[in-house]
Design an enzyme around this catalytic site. Structure first.
Site, mmCIF file in Angstrom:
data_model
loop_
_atom_site.group_PDB
_atom_site.id
_atom_site.type_symbol
_atom_site.label_atom_id
_atom_site.label_comp_id
_atom_site.label_asym_id
_atom_site.label_seq_id
_atom_site.Cartn_x
_atom_site.Cartn_y
_atom_site.Cartn_z
ATOM 1 N N LYS A 102 2.817 -11.589 2.334
ATOM 2 C CA LYS A 102 3.567 -10.594 0.983
ATOM 3 C C LYS A 102 4.491 -12.384 0.326
ATOM 4 O O LYS A 102 4.889 -13.120 0.832
ATOM 5 C CB LYS A 102 4.253 -9.806 1.663
ATOM 6 C CG LYS A 102 4.760 -9.118 1.071
ATOM 7 C CD LYS A 102 5.370 -7.702 2.134
ATOM 8 C CE LYS A 102 6.123 -6.802 0.464
ATOM 9 N NZ LYS A 102 6.850 -6.016 2.355
ATOM 10 N N SER A 192 6.783 -1.836 0.500
ATOM 11 C CA SER A 192 6.992 -2.057 -0.290
ATOM 12 C C SER A 192 5.819 -3.006 0.106
ATOM 13 O O SER A 192 5.641 -4.177 -0.883
ATOM 14 C CB SER A 192 8.294 -3.099 -0.420
ATOM 15 O OG SER A 192 8.493 -3.703 1.082
ATOM 16 N N SER A 216 8.126 -0.256 4.934
ATOM 17 C CA SER A 216 6.811 -0.326 4.204
ATOM 18 C C SER A 216 5.354 -0.933 4.392
ATOM 19 O O SER A 216 5.089 -1.826 3.535
ATOM 20 C CB SER A 216 7.532 -2.083 3.862
ATOM 21 O OG SER A 216 8.907 -1.356 2.953
#
Length: 545
Positions: A102, A192, A216
Site C-alpha cells: 500500500k 482504505s 481498512s
C-alpha cells in the site's frame, strides 16, 4: 504459546514442497502454489514478474481500468532477475514472489511514498518500513505501490472508498463498469486498502500488504472476496507507515487463501526496536503449521444478536436479505463442523461506533452542517497530527511538506485538484496541539479501551467462554480496532448492492474476531470454514492472458 527466537522470528514458514508439478493460473493462483512452482523450477521470478506486469497493463491500466496500482517499481524486474536462482525455503519463504504494498508504507528506494496525496507527490522515504525490510529479507519482489483512499481515509469525511487525489478512483473488479454520475463506483472497492485488495482479487500480484486503523483491511477484503488478518496492535511493526493513530494502526496481509495469509504473517510478525508495541507480542513459530479442517470442532463461536429480535438472526439491527442469508448459511456450516454457536447480546455494540469529535470538530467551520455524515473517533483526530508530524520529520524526504500544516496549506492553494472532497478532517486535526496533552483526548482514549476492551470483547468472550466472535463483513471492525484486538476475514458468499437485482453480485466476507494475540487460533477457525465452503470465486472478465 512458544515464542520464536529473534533469529527465527518472521522467517519460520513451512518448507515449500518442490515435488508435485502444478499449473499456475495467475488470475486465481494461491501464493502457496506460486511458491511451489518457483521451488520446483517450473517458473522463474522474472517470468512471474513479467506475467503480473502484463496483467496490470491489460486490466489495471486498460480494459476495465481497475486503477489499483498507483505506481510500479521500475526495479522490479531487476530484483526478480537476481532471485531467479533462489528458491523459496524456510529461510526465504517468499523468494521470487511479487507483492504489492500500500502506498502509505515506506520504501527506501526510488519509489515515492505518497499516501495518495498530491501534496506528497514525489516524496520518498529515508529507509524501508520494517514490514518492507522483512519482505525483502524473505525474498519478495516489491512489485509496486497500491492505490488507496487518500491518507487512509482520514482527509475528508465524505471521501469515497478507494479515491485519492494523486491516484484517482479504484474500481471493484466484480462491477468495474458500474459508476454513478460523479464517477464513484456503485459497488465500492472497500477502503482504505482498496488497491491492495483489488490487485489481489484481480490476479495482479501474488499477495499484497494493506493497513488498517478501523476497517481498512477488513472492508476491502470483504468487498473483494479475500482473506486478511487485522493483527493485534503490536504484532506487526508500524514503523515507516504513514499514520492515522498509533493506538490502532497496523499492517496486515491480503491474500486469496487462509494458508497464504498465515505464510505472510510468519514474515511480518516480528519484534522491532523502532516500535515499542512489538516488545510485548506473543506469536507461534509458524502460523501455518497446524491449519486443520477439524479446527472448528468444539469451538465456541459468539454471534452478537439483537435481543429484541425473536429470531435472533440479525446483526446490528437489520441486514439486507441476501446478507442475512450469507450469515445464516455460515452459521449452519460452523454448526455442521462441530462448533457451538452462542447467541448473546454484546452490551457495547449499540454505542461503540465512530462517535463524534466534539470540541475539535465544533471549532472547525468546514465540519459544521455536515448532515448525518459520521465523524471519525476523537482519538484519531488528536493522534493524527502528532503521529503524522513525526512521520514527516523522521521518514519523509524529497518533499517540502514538513508538518500537517504544510499539507493543509498546499491543499488549499491547489484546491481544484487536491480537494475534490475537501479536507475537513485534516482541518479539525490541525486545530489540536499535536502533543496529546489535551484532557479530551485522554478521556476519549480511556473510554475507547473501557467500552471496546474491558466491557466489550473481554467481558463478552469471558462471560460466554468464547473462542471467537463472528461478524458479517467488516461489521465488527470498530470494537476490535479500538481494543487493539485481531480479526481474520474469509469469503462467505455473494450479495448485491442493497439487494438490487440490477447490481452485479459481489462478495461478502465473514469475520472471526478474538482476544489479543489469538491470530493463530482465528486462522485455524477461518481455515476450517474456508475448506468447508470454498466460497471464493475470482471476478469475471479478467481471464488468464
Amino acid at each position: 504459546m512458544k515464542k520464536p527466537s529473534r533469529r527465527d522470528a518472521g522467517i519460520a514458514a513451512a518448507v515449500v514442497s518442490a515435488e508435485a508439478p502444478i499449473t499456475l493460473k495467475l488470475d486465481n493462483a494461491p501464493m502457496s502454489d506460486i511458491a511451489r512452482a518457483l521451488a520446483s523450477g517450473q517458473v522463474t521470478a522474472t517470468a512471474l514478474t513479467k506475467a503480473y506486469l502484463a496483467r496490470i497493463e491489460a486490466y489495471d491500466r486498460n480494459g476495465p481500468a481497475l486503477n489499483s496500482v498507483r505506481a510500479l517499481n521500475l526495479d522490479a524486474l531487476g530484483i526478480a532477475g537476481k532471485l531467479d536462482d533462489t528458491k523459496p525455503s524456510a529461510r526465504r519463504p517468499l523468494a521470487g514472489i511479487p507483492i504489492l504494498v500500500k502506498d502509505n508504507i515506506a520504501t527506501g528506494d526510488k519509489q515515492p511514498t505518497t499516501a495518495g496525496s498530491l501534496a506528497l507527490e514525489g516524496a520518498r522515504a529515508r529507509r524501508d518500513a520494517t514490514v518492507v525490510k522483512l519482505l525483502r529479507k524473505a525474498g519478495a519482489v516489491i512489485l509496486g505501490k497500491a492505490n488507496l483512499t487518500e491518507f487512509a481515509n482520514i482527509l475528508a469525511a465524505d471521501m469515497p472508498a478507494g479515491y485519492s487525489s494523486l491516484g484517482g478512483q479504484v474500481k471493484n473488479p466484480y462491477a468495474p463498469a458500474l459508476m454513478d454520475d460523479r464517477g464513484i463506483p456503485v459497488v465500492p472497492p472497500g477502503g482504505s486498502s482498496a488497491g491492495s485488495a483489488v490487485a489481489v482479487a484481480a490476479g495482479l500480484c501474488a499477495a499484497s500488504i494493506g493497513t488498517e486503523t478501523s476497517g481498512s483491511l477488513l472492508y476491502p477484503a470483504s468487498q473483494n472476496g479475500l482473506v486478511t488478518v487485522k493483527p493485534t496492535v503490536g504484532l506487526v511493526s508500524r514503523a515507516g507507515i504513514v499514520p492515522i493513530a498509533h493506538s490502532q494502526d497496523t499492517a496486515g496481509p491480503m491474500t486469496r487463501t487462509v494458508r497464504d495469509a498465515a505464510m505472510l504473517l510468519n514474515v511480518l510478525a516480528a519484534e522491532d526496536p523502532l516500535d515499542p508495541a512489538t516488545e510485548r507480542q506473543r506469536r507461534p513459530v509458524d502460523y501455518s503449521a497446524d491449519l486443520a479442517t477439524d479446527a472448528m470442532r468444539g469451538a465456541r463461536i459468539g454471534v452478537p444478536s439483537d435481543p429484541a429480535d425473536p429470531l435472533n438472526d440479525r446483526y446490528y439491527g437489520k441486514l439486507p436479505p441476501r446478507s442475512a442469508k450469507v450469515m445464516a448459511d455460515a452459521i449452519k456450516v460452523l454448526e455442521d463442523l462441530g462448533a457451538i454457536i452462542v447467541r448473546a447480546n454484546m452490551p457495547t455494540l449499540g454505542w461503540i461506533g465512530p462517535g463524534t469529535s466534539m470540541s475539535v470538530l465544533n471549532r472547525n467551520p468546514l465540519s459544521r452542517n455536515r448532515g448525518n455524515l459520521a465523524a471519525p473517533p476523537i482519538v484519531f483526530l488528536y493522534e493524527l497530527k502528532h503521529d503524522l508530524n513525526l512521520y514527516l520529520r523522521d521518514w519523509a524526504t524529497n518533499t517540502e511538506m514538513k508538518t500537517m500544516a504544510d499539507i493543509v496549506a498546499f491543499n488549499e492553494v491547489n484546491a481544484e485538484t487536491a480537494l475534490r472532497f475537501g479536507q475537513d478532517l485534516f482541518l479539525a486535526a490541525n486545530l489540536t496541539r499535536g502533543d496529546l496533552s489535551e484532557r479530551e483526548y485522554k478521556s476519549a482514549r480511556a473510554m475507547d479501551l473501557l467500552s471496546a476492551k474491558t466491557r466489550g470483547m473481554d467481558a463478552y468472550m469471558n462471560q460466554h467462554k468464547l473462542d471467537a466472535v463472528l461478524f458479517p463483513g467488516s461489521g465488527g471492525c470498530v470494537i476490535s480496532a479500538k481494543a487493539g484486538y485481531p480479526s481474520v476475514i474469509v469469503p462467505g458468499g455473494f450479495i448485491s448492492g442493497a439487494d438490487d437485482k440490477d447490481t452485479p453480485d459481489y462478495p461478502l466476507g465473514v469475520t472471526f474476531a478474538g482476544r489479543a494475540w489469538s491470530e493463530h487460533q482465528l486462522l485455524r477457525l477461518a481455515y476450517a470454514y474456508e475448506q468447508a465452503t470454498n466460497m471464493r470465486k475470482p471476478p469475471p472478465g479478467l481471464p488468464a492472458l
